[in-house]
Design a protein around this motif. Structure first.
Motif, PDB file in Angstrom:
ATOM      1  N   ASP A   1      33.248  43.561  34.417  1.00 29.74           N
ATOM      2  CA  ASP A   1      33.152  42.156  34.841  1.00 29.74           C
ATOM      3  C   ASP A   1      33.851  41.990  36.179  1.00 29.74           C
ATOM      4  O   ASP A   1      35.063  42.177  36.271  1.00 29.74           O
ATOM      5  N   PHE A   2      33.069  41.656  37.216  1.00 29.43           N
ATOM      6  CA  PHE A   2      33.631  41.411  38.542  1.00 29.43           C
ATOM      7  C   PHE A   2      34.228  40.015  38.631  1.00 29.43           C
ATOM      8  O   PHE A   2      33.676  39.064  38.069  1.00 29.43           O
ATOM      9  N   GLU A   3      35.295  39.905  39.383  1.00 28.53           N
ATOM     10  CA  GLU A   3      35.838  38.624  39.822  1.00 28.53           C
ATOM     11  C   GLU A   3      35.659  38.605  41.328  1.00 28.53           C
ATOM     12  O   GLU A   3      36.116  39.521  42.024  1.00 28.53           O
ATOM     13  N   THR A   4      34.952  37.613  41.830  1.00 29.74           N
ATOM     14  CA  THR A   4      34.589  37.572  43.244  1.00 29.74           C
ATOM     15  C   THR A   4      35.113  36.303  43.900  1.00 29.74           C
ATOM     16  O   THR A   4      35.485  35.347  43.223  1.00 29.74           O
ATOM     17  N   THR A   5      35.102  36.308  45.219  1.00 32.06           N
ATOM     18  CA  THR A   5      35.562  35.136  45.972  1.00 32.06           C
ATOM     19  C   THR A   5      34.418  34.182  46.303  1.00 32.06           C
ATOM     20  O   THR A   5      34.653  33.145  46.913  1.00 32.06           O
ATOM     21  N   SER A   6      33.203  34.533  45.916  1.00 34.95           N
ATOM     22  CA  SER A   6      32.026  33.700  46.171  1.00 34.95           C
ATOM     23  C   SER A   6      30.947  34.103  45.173  1.00 34.95           C
ATOM     24  O   SER A   6      31.030  35.165  44.551  1.00 34.95           O
ATOM     25  N   LEU A   7      29.928  33.303  45.070  1.00 40.87           N
ATOM     26  CA  LEU A   7      28.800  33.659  44.219  1.00 40.87           C
ATOM     27  C   LEU A   7      27.789  34.543  44.936  1.00 40.87           C
ATOM     28  O   LEU A   7      26.889  35.098  44.310  1.00 40.87           O
TER      29      LEU A   7
END
Length: 92
Positions: A31-37
């Motif tokens: 599961d990635f956590e990103t700064t944008s979609l």
């Protein structure tokens, strides 16, 4: 393990190599956590990996960002809830 909740924090390329070996033989949730979609506007900041033997949080910033180590994820057997979202970060 370096936390009370049983997750290990990985923030070096060598640590990521060890983690990838630990995940190699088991289907592993990713599961990635990103700064944008969208990859054009952001970056992958963290990834959580979990299987029967591994619980880890990978911090990509100290490694030069996800792009610097993305190829290390090529050999895993990943279980991904929203594969369309995670996959586009590999294609960016």
């Amino acid at each position: 393990m370096n936390s009370k909740c049983g997750y290990r924090r990985v923030s070096t390329s060598q640590g990521l190599d060890r983690l990838m070996r630990d995940c190699a033989d088991h289907p592993t949730a990713l599961d990635f956590e990103t700064t944008s979609l969208h990859p054009d506007d952001g970056r992958v900041r963290l990834v959580s990996l979990c299987n029967d033997d591994v619980r880890a949080l990978v911090d990509f910033d100290p490694m030069g960002g996800f792009e610097a180590v993305a190829e290390k994820f090529s050999r895993g057997r990943w279980v991904v809830f929203h594969v369309g979202f995670e996959a586009r970060w590999f294609q960016a």
